[in-house]
Scaffold this active site. Structure first.
Site, PDB file in Angstrom:
ATOM      1  N   ASP A 193     -32.195  -7.205 -27.724  1.00 30.69           N
ATOM      2  CA  ASP A 193     -31.642  -7.003 -26.857  1.00 30.69           C
ATOM      3  C   ASP A 193     -33.075  -7.742 -25.597  1.00 30.69           C
ATOM      4  O   ASP A 193     -32.442  -7.489 -24.885  1.00 30.69           O
ATOM      5  CB  ASP A 193     -31.627  -5.547 -26.149  1.00 30.69           C
ATOM      6  CG  ASP A 193     -30.733  -4.643 -26.304  1.00 30.69           C
ATOM      7  OD1 ASP A 193     -30.175  -4.169 -25.634  1.00 30.69           O
ATOM      8  OD2 ASP A 193     -30.413  -4.925 -27.611  1.00 30.69           O
ATOM      9  N   GLN A 253     -23.723   4.709 -32.680  1.00 30.97           N
ATOM     10  CA  GLN A 253     -23.115   3.391 -32.440  1.00 30.97           C
ATOM     11  C   GLN A 253     -22.283   2.469 -33.554  1.00 30.97           C
ATOM     12  O   GLN A 253     -21.256   2.186 -33.399  1.00 30.97           O
ATOM     13  CB  GLN A 253     -23.593   2.378 -31.705  1.00 30.97           C
ATOM     14  CG  GLN A 253     -24.727   2.632 -30.919  1.00 30.97           C
ATOM     15  CD  GLN A 253     -25.858   3.103 -30.954  1.00 30.97           C
ATOM     16  OE1 GLN A 253     -25.860   3.787 -31.807  1.00 30.97           O
ATOM     17  NE2 GLN A 253     -26.598   3.414 -29.805  1.00 30.97           N
TER      18      GLN A 253
END
Length: 368
Positions: free
Chosen positions: A246, A205
């Site tokens: 997260d 990513q």
């Protein structure tokens, strides 16, 4: 097309669809997906076509409204039962990012409050309620990320070197992002930074997304392999580490993309502060510590085959592929939220943060 000029997630009112940038196609191809049914939305979240905690939350909220439009029941109990079923289905797509369940629960709660407080008790009224809440979640994400950038910018100076991991950029939110928000807001103020992007194995990513968007924004960006972080820190090129997350536990432990805890430990060795940038929606006070966070494990093929023209590991080899790891709160210099910067002891700081949020009714849009 410059990726910085379009929202990562949005609602197409005419087509009754959630429109996302397919992040699995980046950086080679900018492709938009129109998500219209539950399976498409679930797959988009699970397959990381939309990813990043804030973007997942917005996608889930907009998606639940789109799916509610397809529920034809006129009786509230029947309508609610169908909506709850599809909400639970979407919530099963990824277990670690708390924004997913947060957004869906908020949509459900909004409808319940509307109904029991005497709102228009018909299908049109229920849909109006869900539509307005979904758009509010979307607008709040933009406002929240902007505020994260303002607070985060106070921690760095013009010309600083910043190291980041995974993608907590605008591609992980509607705009601005979380960990990259201080960079983008700082640039708007005329500052310039040198940014080092960890590639972020195994899904890359950092290489595919963060390096791509920072370059598109005109940021001085250098891509490094994950195992090069100590080298750039030792050379004095890094002044601060900014990462997203997260889920934040009540004690300040944070779950973020795999490799973050290693980065934080290395930064401690070189006395470089690590800042986690997280909206309050990511702070889960129901989770006592990082030990209680469910860590998603993904397919072994992501390690052994993805990105390679030929398999790069022996057949039959065992693979451990957790998507996230937990960074201990002792390694974190501060957690940047839209209501201020929390510091250790985090349980106490979070109480202050949520008190500020409650004092303004939890509505950052009103504040802005």
């Amino acid at each position: 097309m410059n990726i910085m000029e379009v929202d990562t997630v949005r609602l197409d009112e005419k087509k009754k669809a959630v429109v996302i940038i397919d992040q699995t196609r980046l950086p080679g191809q900018i492709e938009f997906l129109e998500l219209k049914n539950a399976e498409e939305i679930w797959r988009a979240i699970y397959l990381l076509q939309v990813r990043g905690a804030p973007a997942i939350g917005v996608c889930a909220a907009l998606g639940l409204y789109v799916l509610a439009e397809q529920i034809k029941e006129e009786d509230y109990e029947a309508f609610w039962a169908r909506l709850k079923k599809v909400s639970d289905y979407l919530n099963s797509s990824r277990p670690t990012a708390v924004n997913l369940s947060w957004a869906l629960e908020r949509m459900e709660r909004c409808l319940e409050i509307y109904h029991f407080n005497g709102g228009e008790d018909d299908r049109a009224g229920w849909l109006f309620c869900l539509h307005e809440e979904a758009l509010k979640i979307y607008a709040e994400d933009i406002a929240v990320c902007r505020r994260l950038g303002e607070y985060g910018m106070s921690l760095i100076r013009d010309g600083d070197g910043i190291l980041t991991h995974c993608n907590a950029g605008k591609l992980a939110a509607v705009r601005y992002g979380t960990a990259t928000a201080p960079i983008y807001v700082g640039m708007e103020a005329g500052n310039h930074y040198r940014v080092f992007c960890d590639e972020t194995r195994p899904l890359l990513q950092g290489a595919r997304l963060t390096a791509f968007e920072l370059q598109a924004a005109g940021v001085d960006t250098t891509l490094i392999c994950d195992n090069m972080s100590a080298s750039v820190m030792k050379r004095g090129w890094v002044d601060a580490v900014f990462v997203g997350c997260d889920r934040v536990a009540a004690n300040g432990d944070t779950a973020n993309k795999i490799g973050t805890s290693v980065l934080a430990a290395v930064a401690r060795q070189y006395k470089i502060p690590v800042y986690v940038v997280a909206p309050t929606s990511t702070i889960d006070m129901r989770t006592a510590s990082g030990d209680d966070i469910v860590i998603e494990e993904r397919k072994p093929e992501e390690v052994t085959e993805m990105w390679y023209s030929e398999r790069m590991a022996p057949e039959g080899i065992k693979v451990y592929n957790p998507a996230f790891d937990v960074t201990d709160h002792s390694l974190i210099a501060g957690i940047v939220t839209e209501y201020g910067i929390a510091r250790a002891p985090y349980a106490e700081s979070f109480r202050d943060i949520f008190a500020r949020k409650e004092a303004c009714g939890g509505d950052l849009l009103v504040q802005n």
